[in-house]
Write a protein that holds these residues in place. Structure first.
Motif, short mmCIF file in Angstrom:
data_model
loop_
_atom_site.label_atom_id
_atom_site.label_comp_id
_atom_site.label_asym_id
_atom_site.label_seq_id
_atom_site.Cartn_x
_atom_site.Cartn_y
_atom_site.Cartn_z
N UNK A 293 4.31 -6.12 -9.04
CA UNK A 293 4.74 -5.80 -7.95
C UNK A 293 4.58 -6.89 -7.07
N UNK A 294 5.45 -7.78 -7.18
CA UNK A 294 5.50 -9.62 -6.76
C UNK A 294 4.82 -9.60 -4.99
N UNK A 295 4.23 -10.41 -5.14
CA UNK A 295 4.07 -10.28 -3.81
C UNK A 295 5.30 -10.51 -2.41
N UNK A 296 5.36 -9.08 -1.47
CA UNK A 296 5.94 -8.96 -0.40
C UNK A 296 6.75 -8.21 -0.90
N UNK B 165 -6.15 2.85 -6.91
CA UNK B 165 -7.10 1.93 -6.66
C UNK B 165 -6.46 1.48 -6.24
N UNK B 166 -5.88 0.83 -4.79
CA UNK B 166 -5.65 0.12 -4.30
C UNK B 166 -6.87 -0.89 -3.63
N UNK B 167 -6.77 -2.33 -3.07
CA UNK B 167 -7.75 -3.65 -2.49
C UNK B 167 -7.19 -3.74 -0.96
N UNK C 85 -5.30 -6.47 -0.62
CA UNK C 85 -4.05 -7.24 -0.71
C UNK C 85 -3.49 -6.30 -0.65
N UNK C 86 -3.01 -5.09 0.15
CA UNK C 86 -1.84 -3.75 0.23
C UNK C 86 -1.82 -3.13 1.64
N UNK D 152 4.61 4.68 0.24
CA UNK D 152 5.12 3.77 0.22
C UNK D 152 4.04 2.77 0.77
N UNK D 153 4.14 1.33 -0.30
CA UNK D 153 2.31 0.33 -0.05
C UNK D 153 3.94 -0.72 -0.60
N UNK D 154 3.11 -2.21 -0.17
CA UNK D 154 3.74 -2.69 -0.04
C UNK D 154 1.80 -4.48 -0.68
N UNK D 155 2.61 -5.19 -1.19
CA UNK D 155 2.03 -6.46 -1.54
C UNK D 155 2.11 -7.53 -0.66
N UNK D 156 0.67 -7.38 -0.06
CA UNK D 156 0.80 -8.85 1.19
C UNK D 156 1.72 -10.32 0.18
#
Length: 533
Positions: free
Chosen positions: A451-454, A495-497, A500-501, A529-533
């Motif tokens: 997943x790209x940033x954002x 197992x998301x940080x 970062x997420x 639904x999750x998003x990379x910061x």
């Protein structure tokens, strides 16, 4: 029949074959029925003694049965089978045109041919005024002048039965030779007349019978005559396999057990091909029994294969090898709703006058429905699936939609092994659930690294088995041991940080399902639904 691998091929579309296929369709088995178009009872205008179908024509029953099979994705196709051959994982079915089909199991329901007595005027009245079964047709000729042309394979059996339907019965005994005096006395005790002179001709208006002519010049008034053809099983394509045989009424037939299983591990036989005396309702019941038995055998084999580590690629190749598409033609409603929100002001951005397009990756894309939908909305989309058949269909659908490979590309790959140096603005995993081995949690965790940033990762899953609500989602698509995760289950598996997420959605979302011929019902999808910061 354009795809050659089947769970079961049923040979014959009479009552037994159609009944077996119906049970298999409801058991979600990929089943094909091959019909030579020559059922034994095609000469009769009506069936009798068939509960719920009294007086229905045999053709109407076949047409109704064919429509019912179509509900479960089973096709009845015309054809003649030349031979069956053993192969390593099943049976090879060779058709008269040379086409070969593969099946894990075969049900033979080809019935018999009645070799009729060589009497002028008899064959053209078969099924109308020349009858073989008093239970099937006796009521319609009750109290009329009944004749019985006694044959060696049944002796005087039909003559004794005929007296139940009429007091005026004449039995013609020439083909039996000398009838013992005790049997003659028994017949005459209830008024049955005995004529020993051979029958030489039957006459009367077209389809009807009025007179039986005998070799001594007699003309006997008869309205209908019972007789038996010599049953010849349609099993010539099996002979070379050397299947065990048994006797029924002194004649040789393929031997089967109570479920219809022959001496071959993957071949069953049911209906008149194993017993010429089975009526329509008995054949229907026997077919249902055999269909269930074949499914049971395949269930055991499915577990055996799973324990030995069956190949997911083989499973999904079979899944996407049927004639009918698996994809419904509609995009995933959750995907559509979520993407519509994501696209607001971000699907494309203008940066220094240059248009920057968003990229998407669809995991387990199948025939490409969701990937195509994204591509048609301007996303540069990649779809990945383990099945070559599925990817080939997705590429064909993309071409038909006018999409270039740059807009919608499809890759054949095992998601467990897939590697790429790219990142994506949106990764979707829609109903990534499998009845065979699938390292789902590992695949989803790997997806987070792409997943790209954002960018976003959207996971949609069946939270309950689709079949539990009555929906038919295709043969073999789900089984009782498939995992149906909750949103919290999938979120934990990632197992998301949290640094970062960002977690945007974790919910059960209701969805109304409509299925042809059924009332709409509501099921629930697990949405994360999750998003990379």
């Amino acid at each position: 029949m354009e795809h050659n691998q089947w769970d079961v091929v049923v040979i014959g579309a009479g009552p037994a074959g159609l009944s077996a296929a119906l049970l298999l369709g409801r058991a979600r088995r990929r089943t094909l029925v091959i019909d030579a178009g020559e059922p034994r009872n095609r000469f009769a205008e009506h069936m009798h003694g068939v509960l719920g179908n009294e007086g229905t024509s045999p053709q109407e029953l076949r047409e109704k049965g064919t429509r019912e099979l179509a509900i479960y994705g089973i096709e009845v196709v015309p054809g003649n089978v030349e031979r069956l051959d053993d192969v390593s994982d099943g049976v090879r079915v060779v058709l008269s045109g040379g086409e070969a089909l593969g099946a894990r199991a075969v049900i033979v329901a080809t019935g018999i041919v009645d070799a009729l007595p060589d009497v002028p005027g008899l064959a053209e009245r078969w099924g109308a005024s020349v009858l073989h079964c008093p239970y099937c047709h006796g009521w319609e000729v009750r109290d009329s002048k009944l004749g019985v042309l006694a044959k060696p394979n049944l002796g005087l059996h039909q003559a004794f039965l005929a007296r139940q339907w009429s007091h005026d019965v004449t039995v013609f005994t020439a083909e039996l030779g000398d009838v013992p005096p005790a049997d003659q006395a028994r017949l005459r005790s209830r008024g049955i007349k005995i004529i020993e002179s051979p029958i030489v001709e039957l006459t009367g208006p077209v389809g009807s019978l009025t007179t039986v002519h005998t070799a001594d010049g007699s003309a006997v008034a008869i309205d209908a005559i019972l007789t038996a053809g010599t049953p010849q099983p349609r099993d010539e394509f099996l002979v070379h396999l050397g299947l065990e045989r048994g006797e029924v009424a002194g004649m040789s037939f393929v031997a089967v057990d109570a479920t219809g299983k022959t001496s071959h591990d993957r071949i069953w036989a049911v209906g008149n091909i194993v017993n010429p005396m089975l009526t329509v309702p008995v054949s229907i019941g026997a077919g249902a029994m055999t269909g269930a038995a074949v499914n049971g055998a395949l269930v055991v084999e499915d577990f055996d294969l799973a324990e030995r580590g069956s190949s997911p690629a083989e499973f999904w190749e079979t899944r996407y090898s049927g004639k009918s598409p698996v994809w419904s033609g509609q995009e995933n409603i959750v995907l559509a709703e979520v993407v519509a929100e994501l696209e607001t002001g971000v699907a494309t951005t203008v940066n220094g006058g240059l248009l920057t397009q968003r990229t998407a990756l669809d995991l387990g894309c199948g025939e490409g429905g969701d990937a195509l939908w994204l591509a048609q909305r301007g996303w540069i989309t990649t779809g990945i699936d383990i099945s070559k058949n599925a990817v080939a269909r997705a590429r064909q659908a993309a071409e038909a939609a006018g999409l270039t490979e740059e807009a919608a590309r499809f890759i054949v790959a095992d998601l467990s092994d897939f590697e790429t140096g790219e990142t994506f603005d949106l990764i979707t995993a829609n109903f990534l659930q499998s009845p065979v081995q699938l390292a789902r949690a590992d695949i989803l965790r790997k997806a987070t690294r792409l997943v790209a940033p954002g960018g976003h990762l959207l996971i949609t899953a069946h939270a309950t088995p689709p079949r539990a609500a009555g929906v038919h989602s295709g043969p073999g698509h789900y089984s009782t041991h498939v995992n149906f995760p909750s949103p919290s289950d999938d979120l934990a598996a990632l197992e998301l940080d949290p640094v970062e997420w960002t977690v945007i959605l974790t919910e059960l979302r209701p969805r109304t399902v409509t299925d042809p011929g059924r009332e709409p019902f509501v099921t629930e999808d697990s949405v994360v639904l999750v998003q990379r910061r």
